[in-house]
Write a protein that holds these residues in place. Structure first.
Motif, PDB file in Angstrom:
ATOM      1  N   VAL A 102       0.832  -1.192   0.000  1.00  0.00           N
ATOM      2  CA  VAL A 102       0.000   0.000   0.000  1.00  0.00           C
ATOM      3  C   VAL A 102       0.872   1.249   0.000  1.00  0.00           C
ATOM      4  CG1 VAL A 102      -1.916  -1.103   1.195  1.00  0.00           C
ATOM      5  CG2 VAL A 102      -0.090  -0.054   2.525  1.00  0.00           C
ATOM      6  N   THR A 103       0.283   2.320  -0.468  1.00  0.00           N
ATOM      7  CA  THR A 103       0.981   3.598  -0.454  1.00  0.00           C
ATOM      8  C   THR A 103       0.800   4.240   0.915  1.00  0.00           C
ATOM      9  OG1 THR A 103      -1.012   4.582  -1.393  1.00  0.00           O
ATOM     10  CG2 THR A 103       0.726   3.956  -2.919  1.00  0.00           C
ATOM     11  N   THR A 104       1.792   4.985   1.340  1.00  0.00           N
ATOM     12  CA  THR A 104       1.769   5.472   2.717  1.00  0.00           C
ATOM     13  C   THR A 104       1.977   6.972   2.862  1.00  0.00           C
ATOM     14  OG1 THR A 104       4.137   4.981   2.927  1.00  0.00           O
ATOM     15  CG2 THR A 104       2.590   3.273   3.625  1.00  0.00           C
ATOM     16  N   THR A 105       2.125   7.691   1.767  1.00  0.00           N
ATOM     17  CA  THR A 105       2.277   9.135   1.909  1.00  0.00           C
ATOM     18  C   THR A 105       0.915   9.736   2.253  1.00  0.00           C
ATOM     19  OG1 THR A 105       1.839   9.544  -0.441  1.00  0.00           O
ATOM     20  CG2 THR A 105       4.135   9.150   0.213  1.00  0.00           C
ATOM     21  N   PRO A 106       0.884  10.872   2.943  1.00  0.00           N
ATOM     22  CA  PRO A 106      -0.399  11.462   3.356  1.00  0.00           C
ATOM     23  C   PRO A 106      -1.378  11.673   2.205  1.00  0.00           C
ATOM     24  CG  PRO A 106       1.386  12.517   4.531  1.00  0.00           C
ATOM     25  CD  PRO A 106       2.027  11.613   3.527  1.00  0.00           C
ATOM     26  N   ASP A 107      -0.902  12.169   1.058  1.00  0.00           N
ATOM     27  CA  ASP A 107      -1.826  12.418  -0.042  1.00  0.00           C
ATOM     28  C   ASP A 107      -2.379  11.113  -0.619  1.00  0.00           C
ATOM     29  OD1 ASP A 107       0.811  11.912  -0.985  1.00  0.00           O
ATOM     30  OD2 ASP A 107       0.251  12.630  -2.979  1.00  0.00           O
ATOM     31  N   GLN A 108      -1.542  10.066  -0.667  1.00  0.00           N
ATOM     32  CA  GLN A 108      -1.994   8.784  -1.188  1.00  0.00           C
ATOM     33  C   GLN A 108      -2.992   8.114  -0.238  1.00  0.00           C
ATOM     34  OE1 GLN A 108       1.911   7.114  -1.562  1.00  0.00           O
ATOM     35  NE2 GLN A 108       2.026   7.486  -3.757  1.00  0.00           N
ATOM     36  N   VAL A 109      -2.699   8.186   1.054  1.00  0.00           N
ATOM     37  CA  VAL A 109      -3.613   7.602   2.033  1.00  0.00           C
ATOM     38  C   VAL A 109      -4.943   8.344   2.022  1.00  0.00           C
ATOM     39  CG1 VAL A 109      -4.029   7.267   4.498  1.00  0.00           C
ATOM     40  CG2 VAL A 109      -1.815   6.663   3.520  1.00  0.00           C
ATOM     41  N   ALA A 110      -4.907   9.659   1.971  1.00  0.00           N
ATOM     42  CA  ALA A 110      -6.137  10.453   1.950  1.00  0.00           C
ATOM     43  C   ALA A 110      -6.982  10.098   0.730  1.00  0.00           C
ATOM     44  CB  ALA A 110      -5.803  11.943   1.946  1.00  0.00           C
ATOM     45  N   GLU A 111      -6.338   9.975  -0.425  1.00  0.00           N
ATOM     46  CA  GLU A 111      -7.078   9.626  -1.640  1.00  0.00           C
ATOM     47  C   GLU A 111      -7.669   8.220  -1.530  1.00  0.00           C
ATOM     48  OE1 GLU A 111      -6.490   9.246  -6.490  1.00  0.00           O
ATOM     49  OE2 GLU A 111      -4.825   9.888  -5.224  1.00  0.00           O
TER      50      GLU A 111
END
Length: 304
Positions: A102-111
């Protein structure tokens, strides 16, 4: 002195969880051949669950006796026992042993969170059984008393929100998240009562027991749960929320967004059944909030 290689890799009685941990070999206790076997099994658990000992041996590049010894070292009584234990953990084991990337950067998690919530809402809307919603609204609108039963994180939140939505419309409602209390209420409740139950899985045995008792006593029940679940089978009205669960074990289930939307739909329809009553009570609540919380600002929400 006992050779460590003779010790079972699965501590105590073999279970699905222990077996998966042993196959993962996080402690590096497997030999080279055993590691090949473990990798062959974990790479295709469906194959391993249905394959013969010869087929597994060939895929791993080892001999059948090596497979037998490996099964015993894992704590299984035999190759057949190994396959039984493997079948029990074929889904849960891999899902939690090797979570999806899974992606873990804030923008990726938010999306990801917002997209999954939107998908859950759209799918719920597409599949919503409006006849069952109407039947639920009929019962709730005419009830002298409503009890809402839930347990666990999501189901507790759902029934608490039902209480939050309906009390402000003049409904007599009480939410309970305690199994023992729910059972006692089910035994004591009187005609004129409706019981609403929430269970995301529909497999909550304590809630099912309550609904069976209520059915025997002639008390109408409403379930917000998976269609075709054990709870649905013992409920008078079923508003099904049957959405696929994702594989990301770190993300909270998106089903709860859909469930809360269903609660809002039901509450909105209950409010419309008696608009004058609903308006009067809502206005009274708003007046108190304006006076004591909002300083006359009518733009604030009706309750925090």
């Amino acid at each position: 002195m006992t050779d460590p290689s003779d010790l079972s890799l699965a501590s105590g009685t073999t279970s699905a969880g222990n077996l998966v941990l042993a196959l993962a070999d996080e402690e590096g206790r497997l030999s080279a051949q055993e590691k090949k076997l473990a990798e062959a099994v974990l790479s295709d658990m469906e194959f391993a669950t249905n394959a013969s000992i010869t087929e597994i041996a060939e895929r791993a590049g080892v001999s059948p006796p090596t497979v037998t010894r490996f099964c015993r070292r894992l704590g299984c009584a035999s190759f057949s026992d190994f396959k039984v234990q493997l079948a029990k953990c074929a889904y849960v084991g891999l899902r939690y042993l090797k979570p999806e990337a899974v992606t873990t950067t804030p923008d990726q998690v938010a999306e990801d969170i917002v997209t999954k919530a939107q998908n859950a809402l759209f799918e719920m809307h597409r599949t919503l059984d409006l006849e069952q919603v109407k039947a639920a609204v009929d019962l709730l609108s005419n009830a002298q008393m409503i009890y809402a039963f839930g347990s666990g994180g999501n189901s507790s939140m759902i029934v608490n929100e039902l209480q939050n939505r309906l009390f402000r419309l003049g409904a007599q409602i009480s939410a309970s998240n305690d199994h023992a209390m729910n059972l006692m209420i089910s035994a004591a409740t009187q005609p004129g009562t409706v019981v609403f139950g929430a269970s995301v899985s529909g497999r909550n045995e304590e809630l099912i027991r309550c609904f069976e008792l209520l059915r025997d006593r002639g008390i109408p029940t409403i379930a917000l749960t998976q269609g075709g679940s054990p709870l649905a089978d013992v409920s008078d009205v079923v508003v099904p929320v049957s959405l696929p669960e994702g594989k990301n074990i770190f993300r909270a289930t998106s089903v709860r967004y859909a469930s809360l939307a269903v609660i809002d739909i039901i509450a909105n329809l209950v409010a419309y059944r008696d608009r004058s009553k609903s308006t009067k009570i809502l206005r009274g609540i708003k007046e108190q909030l304006l006076r004591h919380r909002d300083g006359g600002d009518d733009s604030q929400i009706l309750g925090d």
